[in-house]
Design an enzyme around this catalytic site. Structure first.
Site, PDB file in Angstrom:
ATOM      1  N   CYS A  19      -0.509   4.168   2.509  1.00  0.00           N
ATOM      2  CA  CYS A  19      -0.514   4.016   3.972  1.00  0.00           C
ATOM      3  C   CYS A  19      -0.227   2.554   4.296  1.00  0.00           C
ATOM      4  CB  CYS A  19      -1.827   4.500   4.572  1.00  0.00           C
ATOM      5  SG  CYS A  19      -3.295   4.049   3.634  1.00  0.00           S
ATOM      6  N   SER A  20      -1.224   1.802   4.714  1.00  0.00           N
ATOM      7  CA  SER A  20      -0.932   0.418   5.081  1.00  0.00           C
ATOM      8  C   SER A  20      -2.143  -0.471   4.863  1.00  0.00           C
ATOM      9  CB  SER A  20      -0.484   0.352   6.548  1.00  0.00           C
ATOM     10  OG  SER A  20      -1.484   0.927   7.364  1.00  0.00           O
ATOM     11  N   CYS A  21      -2.919  -0.207   3.848  1.00  0.00           N
ATOM     12  CA  CYS A  21      -4.112  -1.014   3.571  1.00  0.00           C
ATOM     13  C   CYS A  21      -3.697  -2.476   3.371  1.00  0.00           C
ATOM     14  CB  CYS A  21      -4.843  -0.487   2.344  1.00  0.00           C
ATOM     15  SG  CYS A  21      -5.390   1.215   2.571  1.00  0.00           S
ATOM     16  N   CYS A  75       0.894  -1.160   0.000  1.00  0.00           N
ATOM     17  CA  CYS A  75       0.000   0.000   0.000  1.00  0.00           C
ATOM     18  C   CYS A  75       0.925   1.200   0.000  1.00  0.00           C
ATOM     19  CB  CYS A  75      -0.931   0.040   1.218  1.00  0.00           C
ATOM     20  SG  CYS A  75      -1.877   1.579   1.246  1.00  0.00           S
TER      21      CYS A  75
HETATM   22 FE    FE Z   1      -3.278   2.076   2.894  1.00  0.00          FE
END
Ligand code: FE
Length: 191
Positions: A101-103, A98
């Site tokens: 961000c950190s999906c 991602c």
């Molecule tokens: Fe994300």
């Protein structure tokens, strides 16, 4: 590093405050931690992978429309708005990131590893995927195509790793135990 400690302290302070004010049942926090550690974890994704390896029809359904294919499991844990499963083959290697961000597909992989949220991984795996994969111990031949999938709030990806050789006699339960979290993010292969 300071930031992580700071965040942990803030989270702890907030939790204690909420418990103290009677707004939060301390058991509720434990339940959430247990949920993600023990029930919502990579074992779910591993079960799907093993089933795909042993049931061709399920595999096809998973690749065509993963949400529909796994609807019967009724996975809680959220973070699956739309799940897309991408298949590794001898010619194609998929890896997930991602960049924003950190999906991450929480409901089938549990909590993301720390490195997945690291800005270095997020930027580098797009620019130089082969170099990053090599750092994970994954060396790909030059003629293998690398596909990098950028997750978002809307779409999460799960890599279907190649079934290791010599596992023809194993059933889905045994196969699931071979499937690692990292292989389903696509940074490693199974041997
Ligand atoms: Fe994300």
């Amino acid at each position: 590093m300071g930031e992580v400690n700071h965040q942990a302290l803030r989270a702890q302070a907030l939790e204690e405050l909420l418990v103290e004010k009677g707004l939060l049942d301390p058991g509720a926090v434990d339940n959430i931690v247990t949920l993600y550690n023990e029930r919502v974890g990579p074992m779910r994704g591993a079960g799907l992978v093993a089933r795909a390896w042993t049931e061709p029809e399920f595999k096809q359904a998973l690749l065509e429309d993963a949400d529909a294919a796994i609807a019967d499991y009724e996975y809680e844990g959220g973070e699956i708005q739309k799940l897309v499963v991408v298949e590794n083959t001898p010619d194609v290697h998929n890896v997930v990131v991602c960049t924003l961000c950190s999906c991450y597909p929480w409901a089938v992989l549990g909590l993301p590893p720390k490195w997945y949220k690291d800005p270095a991984y997020r930027s580098r795996v797009v620019r130089e995927p082969r170099a990053v994969l090599k750092e994970f111990g994954t060396e790909l031949a030059d003629d293998v195509e690398v596909r990098v999938w950028d997750s978002s709030a809307e779409v999460r990806y799960l890599v279907l790793p190649e079934r290791p050789q010599g596992t023809e006699d194993l059933d889905a339960g045994d196969l699931a135990e071979l499937v690692t979290r990292d292989s389903m993010i696509g940074v490693t292969r199974l041997r």
